[in-house]
Design an enzyme around this catalytic site. Structure first.
Site, short mmCIF file in Angstrom:
data_model
loop_
_atom_site.label_atom_id
_atom_site.label_comp_id
_atom_site.label_asym_id
_atom_site.label_seq_id
_atom_site.Cartn_x
_atom_site.Cartn_y
_atom_site.Cartn_z
N HIS A 1 39.09 44.48 37.27
CA HIS A 1 39.25 43.22 37.99
C HIS A 1 38.00 42.35 37.90
O HIS A 1 36.94 42.80 37.47
CB HIS A 1 39.62 43.48 39.46
CG HIS A 1 38.58 44.20 40.26
ND1 HIS A 1 37.48 43.58 40.79
CD2 HIS A 1 38.51 45.50 40.64
CE1 HIS A 1 36.76 44.45 41.47
NE2 HIS A 1 37.36 45.63 41.38
N CYS B 1 36.50 51.10 41.07
CA CYS B 1 37.13 50.19 40.12
C CYS B 1 36.14 49.71 39.07
O CYS B 1 34.94 49.95 39.16
CB CYS B 1 37.73 48.99 40.86
SG CYS B 1 39.18 49.43 41.83
#
Length: 192
Positions: free
Chosen positions: A152, A168
């Protein structure tokens, strides 16, 4: 297998410096300082030729994500990854893609840092202040389950090149937007 083949097999990625870096100038020709190049800017590089074209390969310890664009060629992007105890490794596929994703911290994140995350227990809508940034690629395992790991964007571009996330893989917003346009659902992702 000769020594070179054994070394190549042991390395997840090998960039060929002569293909990545500009030729060094002789000292007599270098009359002024070169501007410092951003090591995490998107750069086309040579890699091992055994990764599928279109696949994504992340080398967490080096803070790079490689999008394979041709046999032996990839675009390399700088990333931020999980802190030591939160680094995720494995094989996944892109199972979903979202522009300006909403975000909800996991229960484990809230437990680790309630002061920072508890207020978002019911979620945060997507937008420029959302920590997932402009785009998110959701990684799913071989059984089709959401791994809770995302590739992301970020509201903290200065975090690129560091181990700072909750697991992440963060990219600069402009980089994840470019990758988002090129990567379809089902793209294989390898995280080392």
């Amino acid at each position: 297998m000769n020594r070179r083949q054994m070394l190549m097999a042991a390395l997840p990625l090998v960039a060929a410096p002569s293909l990545v870096l500009a030729q060094a100038q002789p000292a007599a020709l270098a009359t002024q300082a070169e501007p410092r190049r951003d090591p995490y800017a998107p750069t086309e590089v040579a890699i091992r030729d055994d990764f599928e074209v279109g696949s994504i390969v992340v080398v967490s310890k080096d803070f790079f994500l490689y999008h394979v664009i041709a046999p032996g060629r990839a675009v390399r992007y700088g990333v931020a990854v999980g802190t030591a105890e939160l680094v995720w490794k494995g094989r996944a596929t892109v199972g979903r893609k979202t522009e300006w994703p909403s975000w909800t911290p996991t229960p484990a994140m809230i437990e680790r840092n309630p002061g920072q995350y508890a207020k978002w227990a019911d979620g945060m809508p997507g937008g420029p202040s959302n920590p997932l940034g402009a785009r998110a690629l959701y990684l799913y395992d071989a059984k089709g389950n959401d791994t809770a790991i995302r590739i992301h964007g970020t509201t903290e571009p200065n975090s690129i090149g560091r181990a700072v996330s909750n697991g992440c893989i963060r990219m600069r917003n402009e980089a994840v937007m470019a990758l988002f346009e090129q990567v379809p659902i089902g793209t294989p992702v390898y995280v080392y």
